[in-house]
Design a protein around this motif. Structure first.
Motif, PDB file in Angstrom:
ATOM      1  N   HIS A   1     -22.793  23.321 -18.920  1.00 55.09           N
ATOM      2  CA  HIS A   1     -21.631  23.028 -19.772  1.00 55.09           C
ATOM      3  C   HIS A   1     -22.024  22.125 -20.935  1.00 55.09           C
ATOM      4  CE1 HIS A   1     -19.463  25.027 -16.749  1.00 55.09           C
ATOM      5  NE2 HIS A   1     -19.117  23.995 -16.004  1.00 55.09           N
ATOM      6  N   MET A   2     -22.801  21.089 -20.644  1.00 56.86           N
ATOM      7  CA  MET A   2     -23.195  20.141 -21.694  1.00 56.86           C
ATOM      8  C   MET A   2     -24.111  20.799 -22.725  1.00 56.86           C
ATOM      9  SD  MET A   2     -23.666  16.518 -19.680  1.00 56.86           S
ATOM     10  CE  MET A   2     -23.883  15.678 -21.246  1.00 56.86           C
TER      11      MET A   2
ATOM     12  N   LEU B   1     -21.873  22.738 -24.985  1.00 56.18           N
ATOM     13  CA  LEU B   1     -21.151  21.862 -25.907  1.00 56.18           C
ATOM     14  C   LEU B   1     -22.071  21.349 -27.020  1.00 56.18           C
ATOM     15  CD1 LEU B   1     -18.908  19.777 -23.478  1.00 56.18           C
ATOM     16  CD2 LEU B   1     -18.159  21.477 -25.150  1.00 56.18           C
ATOM     17  N   GLN B   2     -23.314  21.041 -26.690  1.00 57.36           N
ATOM     18  CA  GLN B   2     -24.273  20.613 -27.706  1.00 57.36           C
ATOM     19  C   GLN B   2     -24.512  21.729 -28.724  1.00 57.36           C
ATOM     20  OE1 GLN B   2     -27.707  19.407 -25.462  1.00 57.36           O
ATOM     21  NE2 GLN B   2     -26.735  17.560 -24.643  1.00 57.36           N
TER      22      GLN B   2
ATOM     23  N   ARG C   1     -21.471  21.818 -30.921  1.00 57.55           N
ATOM     24  CA  ARG C   1     -21.507  20.710 -31.882  1.00 57.55           C
ATOM     25  C   ARG C   1     -22.510  20.989 -32.998  1.00 57.55           C
ATOM     26  NH1 ARG C   1     -24.532  16.141 -31.649  1.00 57.55           N
ATOM     27  NH2 ARG C   1     -24.934  16.404 -29.410  1.00 57.55           N
TER      28      ARG C   1
ATOM     29  N   ILE D   1     -15.363  17.545 -30.750  1.00 55.57           N
ATOM     30  CA  ILE D   1     -16.349  18.052 -29.806  1.00 55.57           C
ATOM     31  C   ILE D   1     -17.146  16.907 -29.203  1.00 55.57           C
ATOM     32  CG2 ILE D   1     -18.355  19.568 -29.524  1.00 55.57           C
ATOM     33  CD1 ILE D   1     -17.211  21.239 -31.835  1.00 55.57           C
ATOM     34  N   ASP D   2     -17.475  15.893 -30.024  1.00 55.63           N
ATOM     35  CA  ASP D   2     -18.186  14.715 -29.514  1.00 55.63           C
ATOM     36  C   ASP D   2     -17.384  14.010 -28.430  1.00 55.63           C
ATOM     37  OD1 ASP D   2     -20.551  14.865 -30.855  1.00 55.63           O
ATOM     38  OD2 ASP D   2     -19.905  13.651 -32.554  1.00 55.63           O
TER      39      ASP D   2
ATOM     40  N   GLU E   1     -17.610  16.042 -25.307  1.00 55.70           N
ATOM     41  CA  GLU E   1     -18.949  15.944 -24.728  1.00 55.70           C
ATOM     42  C   GLU E   1     -19.138  14.612 -24.016  1.00 55.70           C
ATOM     43  OE1 GLU E   1     -23.602  16.535 -26.184  1.00 55.70           O
ATOM     44  OE2 GLU E   1     -21.952  16.626 -27.629  1.00 55.70           O
ATOM     45  N   GLU E   2     -18.533  13.567 -24.537  1.00 53.34           N
ATOM     46  CA  GLU E   2     -18.635  12.244 -23.921  1.00 53.34           C
ATOM     47  C   GLU E   2     -18.019  12.250 -22.522  1.00 53.34           C
ATOM     48  OE1 GLU E   2     -19.887   8.149 -24.389  1.00 53.34           O
ATOM     49  OE2 GLU E   2     -20.308  10.019 -25.444  1.00 53.34           O
TER      50      GLU E   2
ATOM     51  N   ARG F   1     -20.427  13.785 -20.206  1.00 52.61           N
ATOM     52  CA  ARG F   1     -21.598  12.940 -19.996  1.00 52.61           C
ATOM     53  C   ARG F   1     -21.366  11.946 -18.856  1.00 52.61           C
ATOM     54  NH1 ARG F   1     -22.100  11.420 -24.870  1.00 52.61           N
ATOM     55  NH2 ARG F   1     -23.548  13.087 -25.442  1.00 52.61           N
TER      56      ARG F   1
ATOM     57  N   THR G   1      -9.773  21.451 -26.671  1.00 53.75           N
ATOM     58  CA  THR G   1     -10.617  20.394 -26.093  1.00 53.75           C
ATOM     59  C   THR G   1      -9.865  19.623 -25.012  1.00 53.75           C
ATOM     60  OG1 THR G   1      -9.961  18.877 -27.872  1.00 53.75           O
ATOM     61  CG2 THR G   1     -11.994  20.151 -28.190  1.00 53.75           C
TER      62      THR G   1
END
Length: 248
Positions: free
Chosen positions: A147-148, A151-152, A155, A173-174, A177-178, A181, A230
């Motif tokens: 998933h991460m 998302l990267q 982004r 998006i950041d 993503e946070e 994380r 999101t």
């Protein structure tokens, strides 16, 4: 591959030699005064040796494929050893020493074969189920990393947007993503459906961002739609984390 073939040839040679010695010994010395017990013992010992040979061949092939020895295979080998020992012990005690009734003796050897086969099949079934569970657990553990990574990638696509609103898109998006994380990286097989929903939602976000980049004129509510996407992903992620916490 060459080493495996040499091992296979060696095991086959040993098996043929053992069968020859067994048959020669039985026909030379006879052992049993009953013809039926003699035949049953010869067949039982030959069957045990054949089972051991087949198992060794399977072990060699599986070891070449997996690169390591499975604990289930080791358990199976122990079962085979006990089976062979039981056959030999029955032959010595019930056939040669006690001279049990031929029919009772044949039934006892058949029972040993049935019990050994049942235990071996059960062990194999357990091994398959355990391996399947390990694969599901490994897949679930990889889900969050996947998933991460997605998302990267999204982004990165958003960062190439030549538009004055690009910073707003990257910010949304950041923020998402946070949240990923700081989520638990190790999932559970029971959460496969939830992880799949997240994957589908991220895929939808990817398509949405890719569409924004090719549109000549932005929709009036593009930022609201993006934020809703999101937030929807974040909500599913939160549910996933709560379900995961409840399972621990």
């Amino acid at each position: 591959m060459q080493r495996q073939r040499s091992y296979t040839g060696l095991v086959t040679g040993i098996y043929v030699a053992v069968l020859a010695v067994t048959a020669g010994t039985f026909f030379t010395f006879g052992f049993s005064e009953s013809l039926l017990r003699f035949v049953v013992t010869l067949l039982a010992v030959g069957m045990a040796e054949t089972v051991g040979y087949v198992y060794c061949m399977l072990w060699l092939r599986r070891a070449a494929e997996a690169g390591r020895t499975s604990p289930v295979f080791i358990s199976g080998a122990v079962i085979i050893v006990f089976y062979l020992a039981a056959v030999l012990a029955s032959a010595i005690l019930l056939d040669w020493l006690l001279e049990l009734s031929p029919l009772w003796y044949a039934g006892e050897q058949l029972l040993i074969l049935i019990v050994a086969s049942t235990v071996l099949v059960a062990t194999g079934g357990y091994g398959r189920n355990a391996a399947s569970g390990e694969r599901r657990a490994a897949d679930a553990s990889r889900s969050l990393r996947t998933h991460m990574q997605e998302l990267q990638e999204i982004r990165g696509i958003a960062g190439t947007w030549k538009h004055s609103e690009a910073s707003r898109l990257v910010e949304l998006i950041d923020s998402l993503e946070e949240k990923f994380r700081y989520s638990d990286p190790v999932s559970r097989p029971g959460l496969y459906a939830t992880e799949d929903i997240i994957r589908q939602q991220i895929s939808l976000l990817h398509d949405h961002v890719a569409l924004l980049l090719v549109l000549k004129e932005l929709p009036a509510r593009w930022d609201t739609e993006t934020e809703e996407l999101t937030e929807s992903i974040a909500g599913t992620l939160q549910r996933r984390n709560l379900e995961l916490a409840a399972l621990k």
